[in-house]
Design a protein around this motif. Structure first.
Motif, PDB file in Angstrom:
ATOM      1  N   GLN A   6       0.853  -1.182   0.000  1.00 46.52           N
ATOM      2  CA  GLN A   6       0.000   0.000   0.000  1.00 46.52           C
ATOM      3  C   GLN A   6       0.894   1.239   0.000  1.00 46.52           C
ATOM      4  O   GLN A   6       1.562   1.536   0.989  1.00 46.52           O
ATOM      5  CB  GLN A   6      -0.920   0.009   1.214  1.00 46.52           C
ATOM      6  N   PHE A   7       0.958   1.944  -1.148  1.00 43.32           N
ATOM      7  CA  PHE A   7       1.690   3.203  -1.215  1.00 43.32           C
ATOM      8  C   PHE A   7       0.842   4.292  -0.576  1.00 43.32           C
ATOM      9  O   PHE A   7      -0.274   4.569  -1.020  1.00 43.32           O
ATOM     10  CB  PHE A   7       2.011   3.564  -2.670  1.00 43.32           C
ATOM     11  N   GLY A   8       1.386   4.892   0.453  1.00 39.81           N
ATOM     12  CA  GLY A   8       0.667   5.903   1.210  1.00 39.81           C
ATOM     13  C   GLY A   8       0.192   5.328   2.527  1.00 39.81           C
ATOM     14  O   GLY A   8      -0.737   4.520   2.557  1.00 39.81           O
ATOM     15  N   GLY A  10      -0.922   7.231   5.026  1.00 37.43           N
ATOM     16  CA  GLY A  10      -1.705   8.270   5.692  1.00 37.43           C
ATOM     17  C   GLY A  10      -3.025   7.725   6.187  1.00 37.43           C
ATOM     18  O   GLY A  10      -3.260   6.506   6.214  1.00 37.43           O
ATOM     19  N   GLY A  13      -4.826   5.557   3.565  1.00 38.81           N
ATOM     20  CA  GLY A  13      -4.102   4.306   3.352  1.00 38.81           C
ATOM     21  C   GLY A  13      -4.282   3.332   4.503  1.00 38.81           C
ATOM     22  O   GLY A  13      -4.512   2.140   4.296  1.00 38.81           O
ATOM     23  N   ASP A  32       5.922   4.670   2.378  1.00 41.62           N
ATOM     24  CA  ASP A  32       5.632   6.075   2.625  1.00 41.62           C
ATOM     25  C   ASP A  32       6.940   6.851   2.792  1.00 41.62           C
ATOM     26  O   ASP A  32       7.998   6.257   3.054  1.00 41.62           O
ATOM     27  CB  ASP A  32       4.770   6.222   3.892  1.00 41.62           C
ATOM     28  N   VAL A  69       9.610   4.867   0.955  1.00 42.50           N
ATOM     29  CA  VAL A  69       9.480   4.760  -0.501  1.00 42.50           C
ATOM     30  C   VAL A  69      10.845   4.688  -1.177  1.00 42.50           C
ATOM     31  O   VAL A  69      10.996   4.072  -2.246  1.00 42.50           O
ATOM     32  CB  VAL A  69       8.668   5.951  -1.049  1.00 42.50           C
ATOM     33  N   THR A  86      -2.606   2.248  -4.056  1.00 45.53           N
ATOM     34  CA  THR A  86      -2.080   3.568  -3.709  1.00 45.53           C
ATOM     35  C   THR A  86      -3.163   4.417  -3.071  1.00 45.53           C
ATOM     36  O   THR A  86      -4.345   4.274  -3.373  1.00 45.53           O
ATOM     37  CB  THR A  86      -1.545   4.326  -4.942  1.00 45.53           C
ATOM     38  N   VAL A  88      -2.144   8.143  -2.377  1.00 45.04           N
ATOM     39  CA  VAL A  88      -1.108   9.168  -2.218  1.00 45.04           C
ATOM     40  C   VAL A  88      -1.538  10.529  -2.754  1.00 45.04           C
ATOM     41  O   VAL A  88      -0.864  11.523  -2.533  1.00 45.04           O
ATOM     42  CB  VAL A  88       0.193   8.736  -2.929  1.00 45.04           C
ATOM     43  N   ILE A  92       0.815  12.771  -6.943  1.00 46.90           N
ATOM     44  CA  ILE A  92       2.011  12.059  -6.476  1.00 46.90           C
ATOM     45  C   ILE A  92       2.244  10.778  -7.269  1.00 46.90           C
ATOM     46  O   ILE A  92       3.295  10.152  -7.161  1.00 46.90           O
ATOM     47  CB  ILE A  92       1.879  11.740  -4.962  1.00 46.90           C
ATOM     48  N   ILE A  96       5.818   8.184  -7.568  1.00 40.01           N
ATOM     49  CA  ILE A  96       6.040   6.800  -7.141  1.00 40.01           C
ATOM     50  C   ILE A  96       6.205   5.865  -8.335  1.00 40.01           C
ATOM     51  O   ILE A  96       6.626   4.722  -8.174  1.00 40.01           O
ATOM     52  CB  ILE A  96       4.905   6.292  -6.229  1.00 40.01           C
ATOM     53  N   GLU A 122      -7.382   6.621  -5.954  1.00 34.65           N
ATOM     54  CA  GLU A 122      -7.298   8.066  -5.852  1.00 34.65           C
ATOM     55  C   GLU A 122      -8.602   8.711  -6.297  1.00 34.65           C
ATOM     56  O   GLU A 122      -9.388   8.100  -7.016  1.00 34.65           O
ATOM     57  CB  GLU A 122      -6.151   8.589  -6.736  1.00 34.65           C
TER      58      GLU A 122
END
Length: 384
Positions: A6-8, A10, A13, A32, A69, A86, A88, A92, A96, A122
């Motif tokens: 999982q990119f992100g 936050g 995420g 991240d 990352v 993702t 992000v 962004i 990535i 997203e």
């Protein structure tokens, strides 16, 4: 155990996509740039999602780890992964893309035959396809051919309110979410066997779900924020509990809904119930959803394919009257927030060009379109 990245890491995420993957028995690696969050995930190896609504509950999320990352070991993780997601932000994705491309290059070099599916979760239409095009920039011919054969990029639409919020327990990983969520994913975009992830809805008609969300949740959310901001409210809950604002917002979503019902054949009663569900989400007192956060970036929100103009144009194409959507656009044009750069620019454009030309330039509406006349006429006597 199945593996996912999982990119992100936050709130979205952790509180939404990463949580669903973990609950589906994936080992989830969060990627991240925030080293403090990365270190905390690796230290705690768990966090809690606090679901706050009329009834509250908690979910403990486990089977997790994290990498920065920029960590070269991320390519190894991509070699082992079955799915990459993702959260992000659309802007962004291009940043990535080279990192993901490095992992795909390594998979190609090693001749890994198992499929990899990459889903960009997203708030952008066809975000996975956007990410694919960014990744391709870094691949050679052989690697591109490998990607076309072995890597899927299903597009999706995501819907869950995850406001910035701090749990008073000292754990920076814990996150607050609403109970409602939707994750609609394009079935035909997958390579190989379809994953079984509770909470993921596989669909053959993704665009209908994307526009349903855009024309209903995003439209209503934005108008609640702008109308509330003009009346001095601080949260979405305060705004929607103002009866006059609620009537305008519900009216706007009903108008946009007429376009959706005609365009996609949605059942009118079911769509009405969906609108009521959205309105009830806005009333959730636990979320503390900040009006200024939701209202920011008015220039983007007035774009021709975004949450205000596109629903208006679509509704009119099917003969719907749109007084509440017009009023909502007037509220956006009246928005003044000195801490929002786009608000400052919008005000400067209005002072220089006037309402009609400003809206025409931002939204790319034809000068012959009577939308411009309707907005100008309503703006001259606008009051919340």
């Amino acid at each position: 155990m199945k593996k996912a990245i999982q990119f992100g890491a936050g709130n979205i995420g952790r509180g939404f996509i990463g949580a669903l993957l973990s609950n589906a028995n994936y080992e989830v690696t969060f990627a991240d740039v925030n080293q403090q969050v990365v270190d905390k995930i690796n230290e705690e190896k768990k966090y809690t999602v606090h679901i706050l609504d009329k009834e509250t509950s908690q979910q403990e999320i486990t089977n997790i780890k994290a990498l920065n990352v920029n960590d070269p070991n991320l390519s190894e993780c991509i070699c082992d992964a079955e799915i990459i997601t993702t959260a992000v932000g659309p802007s962004i994705l291009s940043k990535i893309a080279p990192v993901i491309a490095d992992g795909i290059k390594l998979r190609c070099k090693r001749g890994i035959k198992t499929n990899l599916n990459i889903i960009a979760c997203e708030n952008a239409i066809y975000a996975s396809l956007i990410l694919k095009y960014e990744i391709i920039k870094y691949l050679q011919v052989e690697e591109f051919e490998y990607l076309e054969t072995s890597v899927g990029f299903p597009n999706c639409s995501v819907d869950r309110i995850v406001p910035p919020s701090t749990i008073n327990n000292g754990n920076i990983l814990d996150v607050v979410v609403e109970s409602f969520y939707e994750w609609n994913v394009e079935k035909d975009g997958f390579k190989g066997v379809l994953p079984e992830i509770p909470g993921m809805n596989l669909t053959d008609n993704l665009l209908a779900y994307i526009e349903r969300k855009l024309f209903t949740l995003n439209t209503g959310h934005a108008l609640t924020a702008y109308l509330g901001y003009l009346k001095g409210y601080k949260t979405i809950e305060e705004s929607i509990n103002d009866e006059k604002i609620r009537m305008i917002v519900e009216g706007a979503m009903t108008e946009s809904g007429e376009g959706l019902i005609n365009k996609y054949g949605f059942d009118p009663e079911k769509h009405h119930n969906y609108i009521q569900k959205i309105l009830n989400r806005f009333k959730n007192p636990h979320l503390k959803d900040d009006v200024s956060r939701v209202a920011r970036e008015p220039l983007r929100k007035l774009g021709k394919n975004d949450r205000l103009i596109k629903p208006l144009v679509t509704a009119r194409q099917y003969g719907a009257e749109t007084p509440n959507l017009i009023l909502g656009i007037c509220a956006v044009l009246s928005y003044q927030n000195t801490s929002d750069n786009q608000s400052i620019k919008l005000r400067q454009m209005i002072e220089k060009l006037g309402i009609e030309r400003t809206l025409q330039e931002i939204s790319e509406i034809s000068p012959e379109d009577n939308i411009l006349n309707d907005v100008v006429e309503r703006y001259t006597k606008f009051a919340v």
